[in-house]
Design a protein around this motif. Structure first.
Motif, PDB file in Angstrom:
ATOM      1  N   THR A 172     -35.391   1.934 -31.015  1.00 15.68           N
ATOM      2  CA  THR A 172     -33.882   1.842 -31.369  1.00 15.68           C
ATOM      3  C   THR A 172     -33.842  -0.065 -31.388  1.00 15.68           C
ATOM      4  N   HIS A 173     -34.650  -0.479 -30.630  1.00 16.23           N
ATOM      5  CA  HIS A 173     -34.616  -1.284 -30.542  1.00 16.23           C
ATOM      6  C   HIS A 173     -35.768  -2.666 -31.039  1.00 16.23           C
ATOM      7  N   ASP A 174     -36.434  -2.309 -30.594  1.00 14.51           N
ATOM      8  CA  ASP A 174     -37.393  -2.916 -31.750  1.00 14.51           C
ATOM      9  C   ASP A 174     -37.151  -2.691 -33.274  1.00 14.51           C
ATOM     10  N   LEU A 175     -37.444  -1.362 -34.112  1.00 14.21           N
ATOM     11  CA  LEU A 175     -37.592  -1.211 -34.728  1.00 14.21           C
ATOM     12  C   LEU A 175     -36.784  -1.188 -35.889  1.00 14.21           C
ATOM     13  N   MET A 176     -35.540  -0.987 -35.670  1.00 14.84           N
ATOM     14  CA  MET A 176     -34.150  -0.522 -35.994  1.00 14.84           C
ATOM     15  C   MET A 176     -33.975  -1.480 -35.855  1.00 14.84           C
ATOM     16  N   GLY A 177     -33.267  -1.831 -34.691  1.00 19.23           N
ATOM     17  CA  GLY A 177     -32.696  -3.676 -35.241  1.00 19.23           C
ATOM     18  C   GLY A 177     -33.172  -4.883 -35.789  1.00 19.23           C
ATOM     19  N   ILE A 186     -41.993 -10.756 -33.237  1.00 19.45           N
ATOM     20  CA  ILE A 186     -43.182 -10.535 -32.091  1.00 19.45           C
ATOM     21  C   ILE A 186     -41.690  -8.845 -31.539  1.00 19.45           C
ATOM     22  N   GLN A 187     -41.146  -8.414 -32.064  1.00 24.97           N
ATOM     23  CA  GLN A 187     -40.276  -7.774 -31.817  1.00 24.97           C
ATOM     24  C   GLN A 187     -40.669  -6.244 -32.313  1.00 24.97           C
ATOM     25  N   ILE A 188     -41.032  -6.566 -33.624  1.00 29.67           N
ATOM     26  CA  ILE A 188     -41.116  -5.368 -34.426  1.00 29.67           C
ATOM     27  C   ILE A 188     -42.595  -5.124 -34.379  1.00 29.67           C
ATOM     28  N   THR A 189     -43.276  -5.962 -34.031  1.00 27.04           N
ATOM     29  CA  THR A 189     -45.059  -5.734 -33.629  1.00 27.04           C
ATOM     30  C   THR A 189     -45.162  -5.179 -32.239  1.00 27.04           C
ATOM     31  N   ALA A 190     -44.321  -5.698 -31.326  1.00 23.28           N
ATOM     32  CA  ALA A 190     -44.896  -5.277 -29.492  1.00 23.28           C
ATOM     33  C   ALA A 190     -44.084  -4.037 -30.124  1.00 23.28           C
ATOM     34  N   GLY A 191     -42.972  -3.292 -30.794  1.00 23.51           N
ATOM     35  CA  GLY A 191     -42.195  -2.194 -31.538  1.00 23.51           C
ATOM     36  C   GLY A 191     -43.411  -1.328 -31.373  1.00 23.51           C
ATOM     37  N   VAL A 192     -43.732  -1.562 -32.712  1.00 24.74           N
ATOM     38  CA  VAL A 192     -44.615  -0.838 -33.042  1.00 24.74           C
ATOM     39  C   VAL A 192     -46.542  -1.054 -32.166  1.00 24.74           C
ATOM     40  N   SER A 193     -46.416  -0.708 -31.337  1.00 26.67           N
ATOM     41  CA  SER A 193     -48.203  -1.202 -30.422  1.00 26.67           C
ATOM     42  C   SER A 193     -47.528  -0.217 -29.455  1.00 26.67           C
ATOM     43  N   THR A 194     -46.114  -0.139 -28.939  1.00 28.67           N
ATOM     44  CA  THR A 194     -45.397   0.504 -27.759  1.00 28.67           C
ATOM     45  C   THR A 194     -45.821   1.928 -28.560  1.00 28.67           C
ATOM     46  N   LEU A 195     -45.027   1.858 -29.920  1.00 30.97           N
ATOM     47  CA  LEU A 195     -45.388   3.141 -30.409  1.00 30.97           C
ATOM     48  C   LEU A 195     -46.673   4.039 -30.671  1.00 30.97           C
ATOM     49  N   GLN A 204     -26.139   2.877 -31.019  1.00 27.32           N
ATOM     50  CA  GLN A 204     -27.742   2.898 -29.554  1.00 27.32           C
ATOM     51  C   GLN A 204     -28.345   3.830 -29.833  1.00 27.32           C
ATOM     52  N   VAL A 205     -27.193   4.929 -28.540  1.00 26.60           N
ATOM     53  CA  VAL A 205     -27.706   5.718 -27.831  1.00 26.60           C
ATOM     54  C   VAL A 205     -27.627   6.855 -28.422  1.00 26.60           C
ATOM     55  N   ARG A 206     -26.946   7.402 -29.858  1.00 30.90           N
ATOM     56  CA  ARG A 206     -27.277   8.191 -30.849  1.00 30.90           C
ATOM     57  C   ARG A 206     -28.904   7.959 -31.291  1.00 30.90           C
ATOM     58  N   ILE A 207     -29.471   6.662 -31.631  1.00 33.12           N
ATOM     59  CA  ILE A 207     -29.893   6.080 -32.937  1.00 33.12           C
ATOM     60  C   ILE A 207     -31.471   7.233 -31.772  1.00 33.12           C
ATOM     61  N   ALA A 208     -31.310   6.517 -30.182  1.00 35.96           N
ATOM     62  CA  ALA A 208     -32.300   6.532 -29.363  1.00 35.96           C
ATOM     63  C   ALA A 208     -32.402   8.518 -29.148  1.00 35.96           C
ATOM     64  N   LYS A 209     -32.325   8.975 -28.741  1.00 35.84           N
ATOM     65  CA  LYS A 209     -31.568  10.482 -28.968  1.00 35.84           C
ATOM     66  C   LYS A 209     -32.330  10.876 -30.065  1.00 35.84           C
ATOM     67  N   LEU A 210     -31.969  10.882 -31.174  1.00 37.04           N
ATOM     68  CA  LEU A 210     -32.496  11.516 -32.369  1.00 37.04           C
ATOM     69  C   LEU A 210     -33.995  10.808 -32.915  1.00 37.04           C
ATOM     70  N   SER A 211     -34.193   9.399 -32.200  1.00 38.30           N
ATOM     71  CA  SER A 211     -35.510   9.078 -32.485  1.00 38.30           C
ATOM     72  C   SER A 211     -36.574  10.223 -31.390  1.00 38.30           C
ATOM     73  N   SER A 212     -35.688  10.297 -30.381  1.00 40.18           N
ATOM     74  CA  SER A 212     -36.663  11.156 -29.388  1.00 40.18           C
ATOM     75  C   SER A 212     -37.016  12.136 -29.862  1.00 40.18           C
ATOM     76  N   VAL A 213     -36.103  13.557 -30.402  1.00 33.93           N
ATOM     77  CA  VAL A 213     -36.152  14.485 -30.998  1.00 33.93           C
ATOM     78  C   VAL A 213     -37.451  14.270 -31.945  1.00 33.93           C
ATOM     79  N   VAL A 214     -37.318  12.945 -32.907  1.00 30.29           N
ATOM     80  CA  VAL A 214     -38.967  13.022 -34.074  1.00 30.29           C
ATOM     81  C   VAL A 214     -39.235  12.967 -33.161  1.00 30.29           C
ATOM     82  N   VAL A 215     -39.601  11.814 -31.839  1.00 28.08           N
ATOM     83  CA  VAL A 215     -41.025  11.840 -31.482  1.00 28.08           C
ATOM     84  C   VAL A 215     -41.758  13.282 -30.516  1.00 28.08           C
ATOM     85  N   GLY A 216     -40.504  13.416 -30.321  1.00 27.96           N
ATOM     86  CA  GLY A 216     -40.830  14.847 -29.667  1.00 27.96           C
ATOM     87  C   GLY A 216     -41.769  16.108 -30.697  1.00 27.96           C
ATOM     88  N   VAL A 217     -40.661  15.805 -31.995  1.00 33.21           N
ATOM     89  CA  VAL A 217     -41.636  16.722 -33.452  1.00 33.21           C
ATOM     90  C   VAL A 217     -43.224  16.071 -32.997  1.00 33.21           C
TER      91      VAL A 217
END
Lengths: 88, 648
Positions: free
Chosen positions: B504-509, B120-129, B521-534
């Motif tokens: 960070t939560h749904d996919l990495m974890g 559930i966590q992974i599918t809902a994470g993908v859907s969020t993304l 966690q915060v570091r991963i989140a910031k990194l993914s923010s940059v990736v999604v932003g790009v």
């Protein structure tokens, strides 16, 4: 008011809105000419109904909000117990 | 149109961005833990959070798209306002409190609260993304659209500025600063829209022959078809003009091309009367020649004021009782006056010429006020006045998706975790409804005001609201543009944060089973923010020419089809199983996306194919894919009931 009563109120208010929103769509779909009529102040039904839906949403929200003031703390649940530790 | 950057606009604009960034860095110090980063420690006051809901929700599509649609087509844009607000009723009465009770950081947490299932966590994470990225595209496109006229930069620069600013905001402080940015922007948007509406009422209506630049559009005739050239000769203004020979392409159109004594070709629209005579009303044309030149009304397009450009448009041609101006108007007389007036709208037609060039003709369409104020004039809402079942289903489907989509948007849902308890979640939703409802009421006044402001750019409906402001005062233009830009900033930061949380939560974890401490966690989140932003920056540049509100419709349909069935059934049906939720998420997401990709709108607007070739009977998937999501959940859940409960 107890929690089940609040849930019931929420469902009643939700249903009222659903009926009004549904009515708006039905008139648009099957009686679009009705929307052009100007029932009051020279303003047509489309605008009255549209504004009506927005004001109704606000009024229903207030009714729901104020229903809690009598028993303010009762409905607040224990969110720390049911939330999860995701970082473990 | 040619936009010259105004000093005031630029100064106000950078002041806004500067304050926003400054606030972010200052607040950034307060969020060191993952709880602080994702949910602001649950410490945001409910009132602030409620206005921040409005900040999150009133995106570029709401503000620019709706005003633009009303300005060009009338009432129909307001149908979006109605639908977008209706969605909040679902959020308040059904979703708000359980979301707060069940989850911690993300929408997936809430869905998974009963099951503790990585699936559930992974599918809902993908859907969020997926939903967030779809929602990001129109925001980034909107940013480019705004910056071009405001600062004179090309589209891609606008997209990059927004992308970089947002990444800075999100990386510096997460949910705390995002919330305050949203609060600031939400309040300013509503306050300035109210001021704009009041100024609009005070100005009232007046009849004109053209737009704000003072150019009056001409009408020639009446002529008879056979003697057009001879008739032109009888008027001193047109005696040396000639009619351009009609080829097979132009023959199909209602237009006539005339060449003046300098050899400049202009386009005119034929208006026939009952007696067989006709008038020629002046149209505007934008030609892209085969060798890449751009011609405006037959002349090379200029780059500075005073050089050839398309004229700003939108005026009232007749007021009731033959008046020429109304003076200040009231909240109701605004509509009743317009109802009995005649407005000049500017539809467009594209003509692909035989020599490889393409000409877009913008022509005057005198339209009675009663028609402007009724639903069903925009092609997307043709279902209202059409007898075809598929058009009616399309309309119903869109209204359903708007109703169900709001409460399934990830960046709205995560805002429930920034307040301390369910009562605060409820109260902030109520504040959100009041703020957003008030704004949507203003949207109708602003859109219609823009329609007759004489300031519209025929090539760009998204600029209607800022240009309306410009027609009133330059400082108003500066303020509204800057607010519109922060609108984009705010919504984009909310979306990026929702995506970062999902990664960070749904996919990495869960997917990669990475064990992380808080700081990681915060570091991963910031990194993914940059990736999604790009990613958002790249998509924003690629989709430059897509219609903003159309793209938002995609996101709503996918969110409603994928997320809502699971959310509702989890709350109201005790037999829901984890397999049911996973299946409903996947089926809802895949079916709605598939439907959209194979629909008529996408065929014509994205692939450039013929509408008849589309596979789907109508464009909006909601009416099929939302019930499909529910059905999938019910069937799969019934098939996968735990053995224990069967034995009982």
């Amino acid at each position: 008011m107890s929690a089940p009563l609040h849930n019931r109120l929420a469902m009643v208010l939700f249903s009222i809105y659903l009926l009004l929103y549904g009515g708006f769509i039905v008139i648009n779909l099957f009686m679009p000419d009705l929307m052009e009529k100007t029932p009051y102040a020279g303003v047509n039904l489309a605008i009255w109904y549209g504004f009506g839906l927005i004001f109704t949403a606000i009024i229903l929200a207030f009714i729901y909000g104020f229903s809690f003031t009598s028993t303010s703390k009762q409905a607040s649940g224990d969110d720390s117990a049911s939330s999860q530790e995701v970082s473990k | 149109m040619i936009y010259e950057p105004s000093v005031l606009a630029v100064v106000v604009f950078f002041a806004f961005v500067g304050v926003t960034l400054g606030l972010s860095f200052w607040l950034g110090g307060k969020a060191k833990t993952s709880e602080g980063y994702f949910s602001a420690h649950g410490q945001i006051p409910w009132f602030i959070n409620g206005v921040a809901f409005a900040g999150d929700y009133l995106s570029a599509a709401s503000f620019l798209g709706i005003c633009g649609m009303i300005a060009f087509y009338g009432y129909d844009g307001f149908l979006y306002s109605i639908g977008y607000l209706a969605g909040w009723i679902v959020a308040l009465f059904i979703v708000a409190e359980p979301m707060k009770r069940l989850g911690k950081f993300t929408f997936a947490d809430a869905l998974n609260s009963k099951f503790n299932s990585p699936g559930i966590q992974i599918t809902a994470g993908v859907s969020t993304l997926v939903v967030s990225i779809f929602y990001l595209i129109p925001q980034m496109v909107g940013a480019g659209v705004l910056v071009t006229p405001l600062l004179g930069f090309p589209h891609w620069v606008g997209v990059v500025i927004v992308g970089v600013t947002v990444i800075l905001i999100v990386v510096s402080a997460g949910m705390v600063s995002t919330t305050w940015v949203q609060f600031l922007k939400g309040s300013l948007l509503v306050i300035f829209s109210a001021i704009l509406t009041i100024m609009l009422m005070a100005r009232g209506f007046e009849t004109k022959e053209g737009g704000a630049d003072g150019y009056e559009f001409r009408t020639l005739g009446p002529f008879t078809t056979k003697t057009l050239e001879a008739d032109l000769g009888t008027d001193p203004e047109t005696e040396k003009w000639s009619v351009v020979a009609v080829d097979s392409v132009w023959e199909e159109t209602p237009f006539v091309r005339l060449k003046n004594e300098q050899g400049t070709v202009t386009v005119w629209k034929k208006e026939e009367d009952a007696a067989g005579k006709f008038l020629l009303t002046e149209a505007q044309s934008l030609t892209k020649t085969a060798d890449g030149k751009v011609l405006v009304n037959g002349l090379p397009k200029g780059s500075r004021k005073g050089e050839p450009e398309l004229h700003p448009v939108g005026h009232i041609s007749k007021l009731p009782e033959g008046k020429t101006e109304t003076g200040p108007l009231g909240l109701l007389t605004f509509f009743s006056t317009l109802q009995n007036s005649e407005v000049i709208l500017w539809p467009k037609t594209k003509v692909a010429e035989l020599d490889g060039s393409s000409t877009t003709v913008y022509y005057q369409k005198p339209t009675h006020g009663s028609q402007v104020l009724r639903p069903g004039e925009h092609p997307r809402f043709k279902g209202i006045r059409s007898n075809k079942t598929k058009d009616k289903l399309n309309f119903l489907s869109l209204m359903l998706a708007l109703f169900c989509g709001t409460a399934s948007l990830p960046h709205i849902l995560i805002r429930y975790y920034t307040v301390k308890d369910e009562a605060a979640a409820r109260k902030s939703t109520i504040v959100g409804i009041v703020t957003i409802g008030f704004f949507y009421i203003l949207s109708l006044y602003m859109g219609l005001g823009a329609m007759v402001s004489g300031a519209l750019d025929v090539t760009n409906s998204n600029m209607a609201a800022p240009l309306l402001a410009r027609s009133i005062a330059e400082w108003m233009f500066a303020a509204i543009s800057a607010i519109a830009f922060t609108t984009v900033l705010g919504t984009v930061s909310g979306l990026i944060l929702a995506s970062a949380g999902a990664v960070t939560h749904d996919l990495m974890g869960h997917l990669f089973k990475v064990k992380m401490n808080d700081a990681q966690q915060v570091r991963i989140a910031k990194l993914s923010s940059v990736v999604v932003g790009v990613i958002a920056i790249v998509l924003g540049i690629l989709f430059e020419n897509m219609n903003v509100s159309y793209l938002v419709g995609w996101a709503f349909s996918v969110a409603a089809s994928a997320n809502l069935p699971s959310l509702i059934m989890l709350l109201f049906w005790s037999k829901t199983t984890k397999q049911g939720i996973i299946a409903a998420l996947i089926v809802g997401m895949v079916s709605s996306l598939g439907w959209i990709l194979l629909s008529e709108d996408t065929f014509t607007q994205v692939y450039g194919l013929l509408a008849e070739d589309a596979w789907m009977p109508f464009s909006q998937p909601g009416i099929v894919t939302i019930p499909l999501g529910f059905l999938t959940l019910i069937v799969v859940s019934l098939m996968t009931q735990p053995k224990k409960s069967v034995a009982e």
